[in-house]
Design a protein around this motif. Sequence first.
Motif, PDB file in Angstrom:
ATOM      1  N   ASN A 183       6.362  10.435   2.747  1.00  0.00           N
ATOM      2  CA  ASN A 183       7.388  11.147   3.514  1.00  0.00           C
ATOM      3  C   ASN A 183       7.629  10.403   4.828  1.00  0.00           C
ATOM      4  O   ASN A 183       6.869   9.510   5.221  1.00  0.00           O
ATOM      5  CB  ASN A 183       7.043  12.625   3.732  1.00  0.00           C
ATOM      6  CG  ASN A 183       6.022  12.859   4.827  1.00  0.00           C
ATOM      7  OD1 ASN A 183       5.309  11.955   5.247  1.00  0.00           O
ATOM      8  ND2 ASN A 183       5.926  14.093   5.295  1.00  0.00           N
ATOM      9  N   ASP A 184       8.692  10.781   5.510  1.00  0.00           N
ATOM     10  CA  ASP A 184       9.090  10.045   6.712  1.00  0.00           C
ATOM     11  C   ASP A 184       8.137  10.263   7.876  1.00  0.00           C
ATOM     12  O   ASP A 184       7.974   9.379   8.723  1.00  0.00           O
ATOM     13  CB  ASP A 184      10.507  10.462   7.134  1.00  0.00           C
ATOM     14  CG  ASP A 184      11.589   9.822   6.278  1.00  0.00           C
ATOM     15  OD1 ASP A 184      11.252   8.980   5.427  1.00  0.00           O
ATOM     16  OD2 ASP A 184      12.772  10.169   6.465  1.00  0.00           O
ATOM     17  N   GLN A 185       7.524  11.445   7.952  1.00  0.00           N
ATOM     18  CA  GLN A 185       6.574  11.672   9.043  1.00  0.00           C
ATOM     19  C   GLN A 185       5.440  10.655   9.002  1.00  0.00           C
ATOM     20  O   GLN A 185       5.054  10.077  10.012  1.00  0.00           O
ATOM     21  CB  GLN A 185       5.994  13.087   8.944  1.00  0.00           C
ATOM     22  CG  GLN A 185       6.743  14.110   9.772  1.00  0.00           C
ATOM     23  CD  GLN A 185       5.927  15.364   9.976  1.00  0.00           C
ATOM     24  OE1 GLN A 185       5.629  16.081   9.029  1.00  0.00           O
ATOM     25  NE2 GLN A 185       5.570  15.631  11.198  1.00  0.00           N
ATOM     26  N   GLY A 236       9.726   5.097   3.823  1.00  0.00           N
ATOM     27  CA  GLY A 236       9.337   6.493   3.668  1.00  0.00           C
ATOM     28  C   GLY A 236      10.167   7.206   2.629  1.00  0.00           C
ATOM     29  O   GLY A 236      10.837   6.590   1.798  1.00  0.00           O
ATOM     30  N   PHE A 237      10.123   8.539   2.680  1.00  0.00           N
ATOM     31  CA  PHE A 237      10.857   9.387   1.736  1.00  0.00           C
ATOM     32  C   PHE A 237      11.235  10.673   2.471  1.00  0.00           C
ATOM     33  O   PHE A 237      10.360  11.360   2.984  1.00  0.00           O
ATOM     34  CB  PHE A 237       9.963   9.739   0.541  1.00  0.00           C
ATOM     35  CG  PHE A 237      10.687  10.336  -0.643  1.00  0.00           C
ATOM     36  CD1 PHE A 237      10.693   9.682  -1.865  1.00  0.00           C
ATOM     37  CD2 PHE A 237      11.346  11.540  -0.549  1.00  0.00           C
ATOM     38  CE1 PHE A 237      11.346  10.231  -2.964  1.00  0.00           C
ATOM     39  CE2 PHE A 237      12.005  12.100  -1.625  1.00  0.00           C
ATOM     40  CZ  PHE A 237      11.996  11.444  -2.845  1.00  0.00           C
ATOM     41  N   GLY A 284       0.826  -1.198   0.000  1.00  0.00           N
ATOM     42  CA  GLY A 284       0.000   0.000   0.000  1.00  0.00           C
ATOM     43  C   GLY A 284       0.858   1.243   0.000  1.00  0.00           C
ATOM     44  O   GLY A 284       2.065   1.191   0.276  1.00  0.00           O
ATOM     45  N   THR A 285       0.243   2.368  -0.307  1.00  0.00           N
ATOM     46  CA  THR A 285       0.983   3.631  -0.265  1.00  0.00           C
ATOM     47  C   THR A 285       0.122   4.731   0.340  1.00  0.00           C
ATOM     48  O   THR A 285      -1.104   4.752   0.171  1.00  0.00           O
ATOM     49  CB  THR A 285       1.475   4.060  -1.662  1.00  0.00           C
ATOM     50  OG1 THR A 285       2.348   5.195  -1.528  1.00  0.00           O
ATOM     51  CG2 THR A 285       0.312   4.436  -2.580  1.00  0.00           C
ATOM     52  N   THR A 308      15.779   1.324  12.354  1.00  0.00           N
ATOM     53  CA  THR A 308      16.158   2.350  11.378  1.00  0.00           C
ATOM     54  C   THR A 308      15.181   2.282  10.219  1.00  0.00           C
ATOM     55  O   THR A 308      14.877   1.209   9.705  1.00  0.00           O
ATOM     56  CB  THR A 308      17.587   2.131  10.859  1.00  0.00           C
ATOM     57  OG1 THR A 308      17.720   0.798  10.365  1.00  0.00           O
ATOM     58  CG2 THR A 308      18.602   2.364  11.968  1.00  0.00           C
ATOM     59  N   LEU A 309      14.684   3.435   9.821  1.00  0.00           N
ATOM     60  CA  LEU A 309      13.661   3.488   8.776  1.00  0.00           C
ATOM     61  C   LEU A 309      14.278   3.374   7.393  1.00  0.00           C
ATOM     62  O   LEU A 309      15.226   4.097   7.065  1.00  0.00           O
ATOM     63  CB  LEU A 309      12.890   4.805   8.884  1.00  0.00           C
ATOM     64  CG  LEU A 309      11.763   5.011   7.872  1.00  0.00           C
ATOM     65  CD1 LEU A 309      10.618   4.035   8.128  1.00  0.00           C
ATOM     66  CD2 LEU A 309      11.261   6.459   7.935  1.00  0.00           C
ATOM     67  N   SER A 310      13.726   2.490   6.577  1.00  0.00           N
ATOM     68  CA  SER A 310      14.094   2.461   5.160  1.00  0.00           C
ATOM     69  C   SER A 310      13.468   3.680   4.489  1.00  0.00           C
ATOM     70  O   SER A 310      12.266   3.935   4.638  1.00  0.00           O
ATOM     71  CB  SER A 310      13.586   1.177   4.497  1.00  0.00           C
ATOM     72  OG  SER A 310      14.299   0.050   4.957  1.00  0.00           O
ATOM     73  N   THR A 311      14.280   4.431   3.779  1.00  0.00           N
ATOM     74  CA  THR A 311      13.783   5.691   3.228  1.00  0.00           C
ATOM     75  C   THR A 311      14.581   6.102   2.009  1.00  0.00           C
ATOM     76  O   THR A 311      15.627   5.518   1.706  1.00  0.00           O
ATOM     77  CB  THR A 311      13.855   6.806   4.302  1.00  0.00           C
ATOM     78  OG1 THR A 311      13.212   7.989   3.823  1.00  0.00           O
ATOM     79  CG2 THR A 311      15.293   7.117   4.675  1.00  0.00           C
ATOM     80  N   ILE A 312      14.074   7.087   1.322  1.00  0.00           N
ATOM     81  CA  ILE A 312      14.794   7.713   0.217  1.00  0.00           C
ATOM     82  C   ILE A 312      15.346   9.021   0.756  1.00  0.00           C
ATOM     83  O   ILE A 312      14.598   9.941   1.075  1.00  0.00           O
ATOM     84  CB  ILE A 312      13.865   7.947  -0.987  1.00  0.00           C
ATOM     85  CG1 ILE A 312      13.341   6.599  -1.507  1.00  0.00           C
ATOM     86  CG2 ILE A 312      14.597   8.697  -2.089  1.00  0.00           C
ATOM     87  CD1 ILE A 312      12.114   6.710  -2.361  1.00  0.00           C
TER      88      ILE A 312
END
Length: 341
Positions: free
Chosen positions: A248-250, A274-275, A185-186, A287-291
């Motif tokens: 986004n990360d939030q 997140g991003f 999902g997104t 630790t969050l996987s993110t861009i």
Amino acid sequence: MQQRDVSIDDVARAAGVSPATVSRALNGRAGVRDDVRARVQLVADGLGYRPNRAAKHLAGGRTSIIGLVLAGTSLVDDPYSAALVQSVAGAAGAVDEGLMLILDSRQPDEAVRHLVRDGLVEGIMISAPTVKDRWIEELLDAEMPTILIGAHPLRLDVPVVDVESLEASAHMVDHLLASGCRRVGTITGPLDRVDAMLRLDGYELAHRRRGLTVDAGLIIEGAFTYESGRRAADRLLAEDVDAIYAANDQMACAVLDRALELGIDVPHTLSVAGFDGIARDLPDRMTLSTIEQPLRELGRRAVTTLVDLIRGIAAPSHQIIEPRLRLGSTTRSIGADDGAT
């Protein structure tokens, strides 16, 4: 005894030129040979010379102040904007430009009119504009050097400095699919914003490249806020998703918090990504996987582009900076023994 500030006369004597030549050289004005300009700059740097901003304004009509316009009245609950302000302020200071920050969630048209009318700033940077903001259109139409940090969906006539969002999002979602997730999902940002639309496009692109049909029920529009992320998380978890990519990360942190509250095993039962690259401290040393957005480079490019415009130097119409995929503990590893088939 306090050391005396280095003056323009000190620089002139050491460089063997007149104070007027020093002024022209350091302010980027014409009439100075390149070798002389380089020598003056070298001497000024060596002596630690810092020009007096008020004197510059009186002598040449320049305020040496640039503006940054952000929506919202507080940076406390907006870590992306806070990080952007820090990067822009650092870049402005490096080129001896002051920074004026404009924060107003009620569409700061009156504040902006004063800035333009009274000449308080020499140029403006606008972050993440949206279609509905009338005051942005007024500002873009004003006769003042202006750039956008983040693209506008309609105005192609204003220089833009932006972070690539489409392929980066596709890369992250493809990682989720490659790691064995089947129902991804997104949570999007507001879909009247270009960055939110591009991140949704990337989510859909990753599915198409794998020959998968996108389930529209797994796409929830958020608002780039923690609260909207929590609401969307409940809706997606009810759809039995095994991964959520938040724009986004939030919002990603909100998903993670909600999943842990419900006793969901992250990442084996639910992967979360997140991003932005600015996530707060996560529980249990996760630790969050993110861009990760290169915010320091974004701030530097924005400031140097605006200063070039102020000086009459043509700027590129669209500058795109590549982000970095940063995988953490909130997503499965590709090839991990997670029971996926």
